[in-house]
Design a protein around this motif. Sequence first.
Motif, PDB file in Angstrom:
ATOM      1  N   SER A  26       0.817  -1.365  -0.152  1.00  0.00           N
ATOM      2  CA  SER A  26      -0.121   0.058  -0.134  1.00  0.00           C
ATOM      3  C   SER A  26       0.859   1.417  -0.051  1.00  0.00           C
ATOM      4  CB  SER A  26      -0.644  -0.065   1.383  1.00  0.00           C
ATOM      5  OG  SER A  26      -0.287   0.328   2.455  1.00  0.00           O
ATOM      6  N   VAL A  27       2.027   1.216   0.479  1.00  0.00           N
ATOM      7  CA  VAL A  27       2.989   2.271   0.713  1.00  0.00           C
ATOM      8  C   VAL A  27       3.862   2.664  -0.743  1.00  0.00           C
ATOM      9  CG1 VAL A  27       2.952   2.288   3.085  1.00  0.00           C
ATOM     10  CG2 VAL A  27       4.992   1.195   1.770  1.00  0.00           C
ATOM     11  N   VAL A  28       3.742   1.404  -1.643  1.00  0.00           N
ATOM     12  CA  VAL A  28       4.615   1.541  -2.840  1.00  0.00           C
ATOM     13  C   VAL A  28       4.462   2.735  -3.851  1.00  0.00           C
ATOM     14  CG1 VAL A  28       5.294   0.476  -4.849  1.00  0.00           C
ATOM     15  CG2 VAL A  28       5.190  -0.788  -2.861  1.00  0.00           C
ATOM     16  N   PRO A  29       3.211   3.039  -3.907  1.00  0.00           N
ATOM     17  CA  PRO A  29       2.941   4.228  -4.924  1.00  0.00           C
ATOM     18  C   PRO A  29       3.518   5.637  -4.268  1.00  0.00           C
ATOM     19  CG  PRO A  29       1.088   2.764  -4.847  1.00  0.00           C
ATOM     20  CD  PRO A  29       1.925   2.421  -3.787  1.00  0.00           C
ATOM     21  N   TRP A  30       3.383   5.777  -2.793  1.00  0.00           N
ATOM     22  CA  TRP A  30       4.034   6.870  -2.372  1.00  0.00           C
ATOM     23  C   TRP A  30       5.542   7.012  -2.371  1.00  0.00           C
ATOM     24  CZ3 TRP A  30       7.197   7.819   2.148  1.00  0.00           C
ATOM     25  CH2 TRP A  30       7.219   9.022   2.557  1.00  0.00           C
ATOM     26  N   VAL A  31       6.210   5.883  -2.142  1.00  0.00           N
ATOM     27  CA  VAL A  31       7.349   5.823  -2.125  1.00  0.00           C
ATOM     28  C   VAL A  31       7.939   5.928  -3.505  1.00  0.00           C
ATOM     29  CG1 VAL A  31       9.544   3.903  -2.179  1.00  0.00           C
ATOM     30  CG2 VAL A  31       7.871   3.977  -0.190  1.00  0.00           C
ATOM     31  N   ASN A  32       7.435   5.438  -4.724  1.00  0.00           N
ATOM     32  CA  ASN A  32       7.721   5.696  -5.818  1.00  0.00           C
ATOM     33  C   ASN A  32       7.701   7.139  -6.331  1.00  0.00           C
ATOM     34  OD1 ASN A  32       8.321   3.032  -6.490  1.00  0.00           O
ATOM     35  ND2 ASN A  32       6.184   2.403  -7.284  1.00  0.00           N
ATOM     36  N   PHE A  33       6.641   7.737  -5.956  1.00  0.00           N
ATOM     37  CA  PHE A  33       6.507   9.048  -6.077  1.00  0.00           C
ATOM     38  C   PHE A  33       7.501   9.957  -5.591  1.00  0.00           C
ATOM     39  CE2 PHE A  33       4.379  13.289  -4.725  1.00  0.00           C
ATOM     40  CZ  PHE A  33       4.417  13.886  -5.892  1.00  0.00           C
ATOM     41  N   VAL A  34       7.857   9.640  -4.177  1.00  0.00           N
ATOM     42  CA  VAL A  34       9.154  10.160  -3.445  1.00  0.00           C
ATOM     43  C   VAL A  34      10.448  10.024  -4.282  1.00  0.00           C
ATOM     44  CG1 VAL A  34      10.295  10.359  -1.472  1.00  0.00           C
ATOM     45  CG2 VAL A  34       8.075  10.080  -1.410  1.00  0.00           C
TER      46      VAL A  34
END
Length: 242
Positions: free
Chosen positions: A38-46
Amino acid sequence: MAALRSLLFMLILIVVTPPYTLLVILCRPLPHKTRRHSVVPWVNFVIWLVKHLLGIPYRLLGAENVPAHSVIVLAKHQSAWETFMLQEVFRDTVFVWKKEIKYIPFFGWALASIPMIETDRSATKAALTSLVDQGRDRLASGYTVVIFPEGTRSKPGSKNRYKVGGAHLAVETGALVVPVALNSGEFWGRNALFKKCGTVTVSVGPGIDPSGLAASEVLARAETWIEAEMARISPQLYAATP
């Protein structure tokens, strides 16, 4: 321009992170893999922001040493940069964090929801047992466990005392240890608001098989490789080091 980029980076994270964190918290009833993903999209954005807004991409050395299976990564720690970018170098990572981080609003709450591996970073028997129990579970689930053996960020050109926890986990589980050297601190200083543009070098070393070795021997081999590689990728900072 670098100062403006840094301010814009912080502003974007301040706006985006809180609402996204609330979504991650809502995932707590779901299976662990789902919560982690669930946190992968946020990490990829960062990661995209770090590369293209801050202008701090990386070059990868030793890509052939990045395994397809779960391992224990013992990495140099100089800034927050590697907590994001190593998630691109290694697949399905979980980090070992000091347990106090989970109390940080939003960011810490999200970590508690995934969860990562908590430790108080002491060398007590109870702390090592907890690390092994959590680490064994994550490795068996297919995760790569990333540990910063120095425990805290080191200033470029220097090092802190290496701690045995990660090596102890390797000996107890039989997992391969992969050492990583990097020079992120030359561009992203510790607690620095303003970052510098530049390309970080991430160097992945050959795996260390813990079979038949004591934890102290595994740690010594990893430390020797990492520090020698640091002197190679940042010679200007280690010129005076014997």
